[in-house]
Motif scaffolding. Structure first.
Motif, short mmCIF file in Angstrom:
data_model
loop_
_atom_site.label_atom_id
_atom_site.label_comp_id
_atom_site.label_asym_id
_atom_site.label_seq_id
_atom_site.Cartn_x
_atom_site.Cartn_y
_atom_site.Cartn_z
N GLU A 56 0.83 -1.21 0.00
CA GLU A 56 0.00 0.00 0.00
C GLU A 56 0.86 1.26 0.00
N TYR A 59 2.12 1.77 -3.43
CA TYR A 59 1.00 2.14 -4.28
C TYR A 59 0.64 3.62 -4.11
N ASP A 65 3.78 -0.02 -9.82
CA ASP A 65 4.08 -0.55 -11.15
C ASP A 65 5.57 -0.81 -11.30
N SER A 110 -9.35 -3.06 -4.03
CA SER A 110 -8.18 -2.24 -4.33
C SER A 110 -7.28 -2.98 -5.31
N PRO A 111 -6.52 -2.24 -6.12
CA PRO A 111 -5.55 -2.91 -7.00
C PRO A 111 -4.33 -3.42 -6.26
N PRO A 113 -2.20 -5.90 -4.33
CA PRO A 113 -2.22 -7.34 -4.04
C PRO A 113 -1.94 -7.60 -2.57
N ASP A 410 -9.27 2.18 0.17
CA ASP A 410 -8.97 2.77 -1.13
C ASP A 410 -10.26 3.22 -1.81
N ARG A 418 -8.81 7.18 -7.33
CA ARG A 418 -8.80 6.44 -6.08
C ARG A 418 -8.02 7.20 -5.02
N ASP A 421 -4.38 7.14 -5.65
CA ASP A 421 -3.92 8.05 -6.69
C ASP A 421 -3.73 9.46 -6.16
#
Length: 502
Positions: A56, A59, A65, A110-111, A113, A410, A418, A421
């Motif tokens: 998190e 992120y 990424d 949430s994206p 993992p 999120d 989000r 972001d």
């Protein structure tokens, strides 16, 4: 003079450097190793699992990424013996099928993992690149030999060189030089075992079962990479890093704890560790602070060390930056130790509990049977997974709402943005789900320190607004008609006085 000198360019030191650099601080990182990479940090020996809490943090700064790209897209190379969404307690695997997250009332899709398998070298590469872009000065091959401080600043000396700063943070590992030089008290428990990790060519490898294996004489772990073995030998911690384990010694230990006659033909690389569990009594001495292993050490069981250290860095970064810039409210920097010291203590106890259960005696075996039964239940699995993922962490910030003090969900706004972001710039964040004009007017008074975003969310969890600290922790939660005065009190508590010109 720099704003902050950080000693140690590992994941914790670089995480902190990125947080401070993002906040516009002048940061110098001193690292004793001349080169960033090493065999101990690369796969397989440097393999680590980043918990959901750590992922998190990446992120929310737009680094997920980059981390996924160097870590194989976040895929777990462990295969079925070490499940991606599980983990273990004292070598007893959690059943992923029994991990039920639906009872968590403030969790949203949430994206992020649940776990990213990576290695220390890759984590450091991502953070080093970001630190460079933020203007952080990293100097390698510098060994700090003295630390002095007064009410105006602190000086780190390395040979004839002197590095002055307003603040200094030791992120220099379990054998921290800063901790010793600054006079921190280090207290805890002595080791029960010596652990080993090695990469070797082994005859009879098929005799070793995959995954974690508790045995009558200790534990061994056969990891997915061919010849990557971990062992725990309950010898009272007699063998430590001051000695280099020989092939003969490693073979004797492996045969003893595995009960097999395997042969080590060649040891490519090996290291040892213990379960010594120690913590400094405070995380701050004047202008010197500690984070990561410099503040707390324990066995690597459960992968808690790296994740706890990243949590330290994210918690400290924005508070130290606010102090540097002169808008921190009274006592803000002291909340770093107040919040993180109990987390470190809990992680040490989590490690000690696992060691007690693993003991190769009748008491340990009895405990293993009880704990296997408990973590075999859905509630037991959920409890253990909550601890491993970091979702158990809640700071005592006062406040009546149960979300206050926890990592923010999120939230997904109607415009597609989000919460994660909206936190990339390192500021605090107020999400106003009802577009309340009074709240908007109040939030503008902290515009440089708090970002305001408004609009309906796909699921607002019954809230009207939330205030989130830069570390992603909810500082205030308002109902459907949020009270601007309550928001202002929370904002003043964490972000200082509002801008008098607004």
């Amino acid at each position: 003079m720099h704003d902050v000198v950080i000693v140690g360019a590992g994941p914790v030191g670089l995480s902190l450097a990125c947080e401070l650099g993002l906040a516009g601080c002048s940061v110098l990182v001193l690292e004793r190793e001349p080169e960033p990479g090493s065999a101990m940090k690369a796969a397989p020996l440097g393999m680590r699992g980043l918990s959901a809490a750590s992922v998190e943090a990446f992120y929310r700064r737009g680094l997920l990424d980059s981390l996924a790209s160097v870590s194989g897209g976040g895929e777990d190379p462990a295969g079925p013996s070490l499940p991606r969404r599980g983990g273990h307690f004292a070598g007893m695997m959690l059943d992923p099928a029994k991990i039920d997250l639906t009872p968590e009332p403030y969790r949203l899709p949430s994206p992020v993992p649940g776990l990213v398998m990576t290695n220390l070298e890759e984590v450091e590469a991502v953070l080093s690149e970001r630190a460079a872009k933020l203007g952080v000065d990293v100097r390698r091959g510098v060994t700090v030999s003295a630390v002095t401080q007064d009410e105006k600043g602190v000086v780190a000396r390395a040979g004839t060189d002197a590095f002055a700063a307003r603040w200094l943070v030791g992120c220099d590992g379990g054998r921290s030089t800063v901790r010793r030089l600054a006079g921190f008290e280090f207290d805890g428990t002595e080791p029960q075992f010596t652990g080993y990790t090695m990469h070797a060519a082994i005859t009879g490898l098929e005799k070793l079962r995959h995954g974690f294996n508790l045995t009558p004489t200790g534990m061994y772990i056969r990891l997915p990479v061919e010849g990557h073995i971990g062992m725990m030998d309950f010898d009272g911690g007699a063998f430590d890093r001051s000695q280099q384990p020989t092939r003969e010694h490693l073979q004797a230990v492996l045969r003893r704890v595995s009960g097999t006659d395997v042969t080590l033909d060649e040891v490519h690389i090996a290291s040892s560790f213990t379960d010594r569990a120690m913590q400094t009594t405070t995380y701050r001495q004047g202008r010197v602070l500690l984070a990561g292993d410099a503040a707390h050490i324990h066995s690597p069981l459960g992968g808690q060390g790296l994740n706890t250290g990243i949590g330290d860095a994210v918690n400290l970064g924005w508070k130290l930056a606010a102090t540097v810039h002169g808008h921190a409210p009274d006592g803000l920097l002291d909340t770093y130790g107040g919040e993180r010291h109990p987390i470190g203590a809990a992680v040490l106890d989590w490690s000690r509990a696992q060691v007690a259960i693993m003991r190769p005696d009748r008491h340990g075996h009895a405990l293993q049977g009880v704990v296997r039964d408990l973590i075999g239940t859905r509630d037991g699995t959920a409890y253990a997974f909550e601890r491993l993922s970091g979702s158990w962490i809640r700071y005592d910030l006062g406040g009546e709402h149960p979300l206050v003090g926890r990592s923010a969900p999120d939230f997904l706004l109607e415009d597609g943005s989000r919460l994660g972001d909206l936190m990339r710039d390192g500021r605090g964040l107020v999400l106003d789900f009802g577009t309340d004009l009074r709240l908007h007017a109040a939030a503008k008074r902290w515009e440089g320190r708090i970002r305001y975003a408004a609009g309906p969310a796909s699921d607002d969890l019954g809230l009207g607004a939330v205030l989130v600290r830069p570390d992603g922790v909810v500082a205030w939660a308002g109902d459907r008609r949020p009270d601007p005065e309550a928001f202002e009190r929370a904002a003043s508590r964490w972000f200082g006085d509002p801008d008098p010109t607004v």
